[in-house]
Design a protein around this motif. Structure first.
Motif, mmCIF file in Angstrom:
data_model
loop_
_atom_site.group_PDB
_atom_site.id
_atom_site.type_symbol
_atom_site.label_atom_id
_atom_site.label_comp_id
_atom_site.label_asym_id
_atom_site.label_seq_id
_atom_site.Cartn_x
_atom_site.Cartn_y
_atom_site.Cartn_z
ATOM 1 N N GLU A 55 0.827 -1.209 0.000
ATOM 2 C CA GLU A 55 0.000 0.000 0.000
ATOM 3 C C GLU A 55 0.859 1.255 0.000
ATOM 4 O O GLU A 55 0.505 2.243 -0.658
ATOM 5 N N ALA A 56 1.988 1.247 0.712
ATOM 6 C CA ALA A 56 2.874 2.416 0.712
ATOM 7 C C ALA A 56 3.446 2.669 -0.678
ATOM 8 O O ALA A 56 3.506 3.815 -1.139
ATOM 9 N N VAL A 57 3.855 1.605 -1.365
ATOM 10 C CA VAL A 57 4.389 1.747 -2.728
ATOM 11 C C VAL A 57 3.295 2.251 -3.662
ATOM 12 O O VAL A 57 3.522 3.158 -4.478
ATOM 13 N N LEU A 58 2.094 1.678 -3.555
ATOM 14 C CA LEU A 58 0.992 2.117 -4.419
ATOM 15 C C LEU A 58 0.634 3.581 -4.145
ATOM 16 O O LEU A 58 0.317 4.324 -5.083
ATOM 17 N N TRP A 59 0.692 4.009 -2.897
ATOM 18 C CA TRP A 59 0.374 5.399 -2.568
ATOM 19 C C TRP A 59 1.418 6.349 -3.165
ATOM 20 O O TRP A 59 1.070 7.399 -3.703
ATOM 21 N N ARG A 60 2.691 5.975 -3.114
ATOM 22 C CA ARG A 60 3.713 6.816 -3.757
ATOM 23 C C ARG A 60 3.457 6.894 -5.265
ATOM 24 O O ARG A 60 3.563 7.961 -5.861
ATOM 25 N N HIS A 61 3.113 5.770 -5.852
ATOM 26 C CA HIS A 61 2.807 5.737 -7.291
ATOM 27 C C HIS A 61 1.574 6.597 -7.586
ATOM 28 O O HIS A 61 1.562 7.356 -8.567
ATOM 29 N N ALA A 62 0.560 6.494 -6.751
ATOM 30 C CA ALA A 62 -0.665 7.289 -6.938
ATOM 31 C C ALA A 62 -0.347 8.782 -6.912
ATOM 32 O O ALA A 62 -0.859 9.540 -7.739
ATOM 33 N N GLN A 63 0.505 9.205 -5.986
ATOM 34 C CA GLN A 63 0.851 10.623 -5.902
ATOM 35 C C GLN A 63 1.570 11.090 -7.154
ATOM 36 O O GLN A 63 1.315 12.201 -7.648
ATOM 37 N N ALA A 64 2.449 10.253 -7.707
ATOM 38 C CA ALA A 64 3.140 10.610 -8.951
ATOM 39 C C ALA A 64 2.146 10.704 -10.106
ATOM 40 O O ALA A 64 2.226 11.619 -10.929
ATOM 41 N N LEU A 65 1.203 9.775 -10.153
ATOM 42 C CA LEU A 65 0.181 9.816 -11.205
ATOM 43 C C LEU A 65 -0.683 11.070 -11.079
ATOM 44 O O LEU A 65 -0.987 11.724 -12.084
ATOM 45 N N LEU A 66 -1.077 11.407 -9.867
ATOM 46 C CA LEU A 66 -1.887 12.612 -9.654
ATOM 47 C C LEU A 66 -1.114 13.861 -10.081
ATOM 48 O O LEU A 66 -1.671 14.736 -10.759
#
Length: 150
Positions: A55-66
């Motif tokens: 979840e931490a990795v996905l959240w970092r990825h989500a922030q980059a996508l946003l």
């Protein structure tokens, strides 16, 4: 549509994946589901520390996508208000609208859906007892909390 963070909150079998897939197609958006990543990596979806790392990795990825202008759907479940607040506030720091969609159904219906889903190949099996335990754990969003979202 531009960047937008959509948090899907709810218990297993409440319809989060169905909603996430619909949003992924219609917006379009990138859908991030920890269960799929955990099983795809051959990890136990009930392994708490592994889930936290994914979840931490996905959240970092989500922030980059946003930040790159992409809409993101996070299919985490978000049982805890503190976790929902954290994501909402960070998205706002990025200047991104954020939605919270709470999906729910009565416990007997969730248990019935889990029983059906358990029969599917590759499904993460859940018992009626687990579903009852989870229902006691979730911090349901209040109308006041829902009003904080776009």
């Amino acid at each position: 549509m531009g960047p937008r963070l959509i948090l899907l909150c709810g218990l297993p079998c409440s319809g989060k994946t169905t909603e996430a897939r619909r949003l992924e197609r219609e917006l379009p958006a990138v859908r991030l589901c920890p269960d799929e990543w955990l099983t795809g990596l051959g990890l136990d979806p009930f392994d708490g520390p592994a889930r936290d790392r994914v979840e931490a990795v996905l959240w970092r990825h989500a922030q980059a996508l946003l930040a790159a202008g992409t809409a993101v759907v996070l299919e985490y479940g978000f049982w805890d208000r503190g976790e929902r607040d954290e994501k909402r506030l960070r998205a706002r720091e990025l200047g991104v609208p954020v939605e919270l969609r709470y999906l729910t159904a009565p416990l007997p219906e969730l248990q019935r859906r889990a029983e059906l889903r358990n029969r599917e190949p590759g499904a993460i099996a859940l018992t009626a007892a687990q579903m009852a335990e989870y229902a006691a754990m979730i911090e349901e969003p209040t109308p006041e909390e829902l009003a904080l979202y776009d």
